[in-house]
Design an enzyme around this catalytic site. Structure first.
Site, PDB file in Angstrom:
ATOM      1  N   ARG A  60       0.801  -1.223   0.000  1.00 39.70           N
ATOM      2  CA  ARG A  60       0.000   0.000   0.000  1.00 39.70           C
ATOM      3  C   ARG A  60       0.834   1.273   0.000  1.00 39.70           C
ATOM      4  NH1 ARG A  60      -2.734  -4.052   1.456  1.00 39.70           N
ATOM      5  NH2 ARG A  60      -0.777  -4.555   2.440  1.00 39.70           N
ATOM      6  N   THR A  61       1.804   1.360   0.891  1.00 42.78           N
ATOM      7  CA  THR A  61       2.503   2.648   1.046  1.00 42.78           C
ATOM      8  C   THR A  61       3.226   3.007  -0.243  1.00 42.78           C
ATOM      9  OG1 THR A  61       2.736   2.128   3.380  1.00 42.78           O
ATOM     10  CG2 THR A  61       4.073   3.936   2.533  1.00 42.78           C
ATOM     11  N   LYS A  89      26.004  -3.928  -2.017  1.00 43.19           N
ATOM     12  CA  LYS A  89      27.482  -3.935  -2.059  1.00 43.19           C
ATOM     13  C   LYS A  89      28.074  -3.263  -0.828  1.00 43.19           C
ATOM     14  CE  LYS A  89      27.036  -2.926  -6.955  1.00 43.19           C
ATOM     15  NZ  LYS A  89      27.201  -1.780  -7.839  1.00 43.19           N
ATOM     16  N   ARG A 110      11.164   3.751   3.450  1.00 47.47           N
ATOM     17  CA  ARG A 110      10.733   2.788   4.476  1.00 47.47           C
ATOM     18  C   ARG A 110      11.969   2.017   4.920  1.00 47.47           C
ATOM     19  NH1 ARG A 110       5.682  -1.280   4.484  1.00 47.47           N
ATOM     20  NH2 ARG A 110       4.729   0.709   5.081  1.00 47.47           N
ATOM     21  N   HIS A 138       4.637   5.598  11.528  1.00 46.90           N
ATOM     22  CA  HIS A 138       4.200   5.516  10.130  1.00 46.90           C
ATOM     23  C   HIS A 138       3.246   6.702   9.923  1.00 46.90           C
ATOM     24  CE1 HIS A 138       3.152   4.080   6.296  1.00 46.90           C
ATOM     25  NE2 HIS A 138       2.872   2.816   6.549  1.00 46.90           N
TER      26      HIS A 138
HETATM   27  N1   CP Z   1      -0.366   0.027   5.719  1.00 41.06           N
HETATM   28  C1   CP Z   1       0.841  -0.289   5.216  1.00 41.06           C
HETATM   29  O1   CP Z   1       1.876   0.295   5.596  1.00 41.06           O
HETATM   30  O2   CP Z   1       0.811  -1.270   4.276  1.00 41.06           O
HETATM   31  P1   CP Z   1       2.089  -1.773   3.449  1.00 41.06           P
HETATM   32  O3   CP Z   1       3.032  -2.436   4.426  1.00 41.06           O
HETATM   33  O4   CP Z   1       1.541  -2.722   2.430  1.00 41.06           O
HETATM   34  O5   CP Z   1       2.725  -0.560   2.834  1.00 41.06           O
END
Ligand code: CP
Length: 311
Positions: A60-61, A89, A110, A138
């Site tokens: 999603r993100t 590397k 991320r 998040h």
């Molecule tokens: N909600 C969320 O962070 O989903 P993903 O891990 O799929 O990005």
């Protein structure tokens, strides 16, 4: 008086850096983008590039950021798997950021380590967006969650919100709690005793909002307006034997939901494992897939605000 753009050129590392007015500004931008003609919308971020650096898996993100950028006429580049980059590397995060910032206008990252997004923001001359850092935060998920609540319930103030699941390791929960603390809400934290929210939450938020802890969702369900469910974060447990003890400690199904208010909505940041039965998906309560669409709209608002597009 028209509010200036509080997101212009800004990093989004922690939800704690944003005020209620900032969030309401962002939700207004999301609504205005939605109301633009397709042609107007498709030129908003023309010529702009989003870089994405994902050191952990995501559906999603990453894809909602990409979808948002493409929706507004921009472009994207990056990696979804660090093994395909020079990280494999031995290149460090600072050098990766110093390189990628030369190719893009804004970066979403991320990372499995707490503090990685903050460090990236310190190193980078381009705005950094935290797409999830360790067990820490998040922030864009919390923005999405609040936008979903406003769109689906019309308000946030006055609601009773249950947060169920892995409250210890779930980073979405931390960002969500700080975001909700800007509003007048009552929060029920529901979890197995081994999955309780970290104590710092009480220290930081107890004076701002009503927080209570519960073992069982059925105990509080009849009074809830929103139920926010999270999965047990298997990948964050230092000991898998501990995970096995709690992995099936709660399931939301139609039987339990017989006790719910008619207008309860159920949210989940996803991915789901087995904490919401599939039978709930077609019920009147489920909003978790709609929430993923709000995620794209919210992130479109965020990108256009950071890059100061005129909406
Ligand atoms: N909600 C969320 O962070 O989903 P993903 O891990 O799929 O990005």
């Amino acid at each position: 008086m028209m509010m200036g753009n509080p997101f212009k050129n800004r990093d989004v590392v922690s939800i704690k850096d944003f005020s209620k007015d900032d969030l309401l500004y962002l939700f207004g931008v999301a609504d205005r983008i939605e109301n633009l003609s397709e042609k107007e919308r498709g030129h908003l971020l023309e010529g702009k590039i989003l870089g994405y650096l994902f050191f952990e898996p995501s559906t999603r993100t990453r894809l909602s950021f990409e979808a948002a950028m493409l929706w507004l006429g921009g472009k994207c580049l990056g990696f979804a798997e660090p093994r395909t980059s020079s990280v494999e590397k031995g290149e460090n995060l600072a050098d990766t950021i110093r390189t990628v910032e030369n190719y893009v206008d804004v970066v979403v990252i991320r990372h499995y380590k707490d503090g990685a997004a903050k460090f990236a923001a310190e190193v980078s001359n381009k705005p950094i967006i935290n797409g999830g850092s360790g067990t820490e935060e998040h922030p864009t998920q919390a923005m999405t969650d609040l936008y979903t609540i406003i769109k689906e319930k019309g308000v946030i103030d006055g609601l009773k919100i249950g947060i169920l699941g892995d409250l210890k390791y779930g980073r979405t929960v931390y960002s969500l709690l700080y975001a909700l603390s800007l509003f007048n809400v009552k929060i029920k934290l529901i979890s197995h005793p081994m999955l309780r929210v970290r104590r710092e939450i009480f220290f930081d938020l107890e004076k701002k909002i009503a927080l209570s802890e519960h073992d069982n969702v059925e105990e509080v369900l009849p009074e809830l307006d929103v139920l926010y469910v999270t999965r047990v974060q298997k990948e964050r447990f230092p000991d898998l034997a501990e995970y096995e003890k709690v992995r099936s400690s709660y399931v939301v199904n139609l039987k339990i939901l017989q006790k719910a208010k008619e207008d309860l909505i159920i949210l989940h940041p996803l991915p789901r494992v087995d904490e919401i039965s599939y039978e709930v998906d077609s019920s009147r309560y489920a909003r978790y897939f709609k929430q993923t669409l709000y995620g794209k709209k919210l992130r479109a608002a965020l990108l256009s605000s950071i890059l100061d597009a005129k909406v």
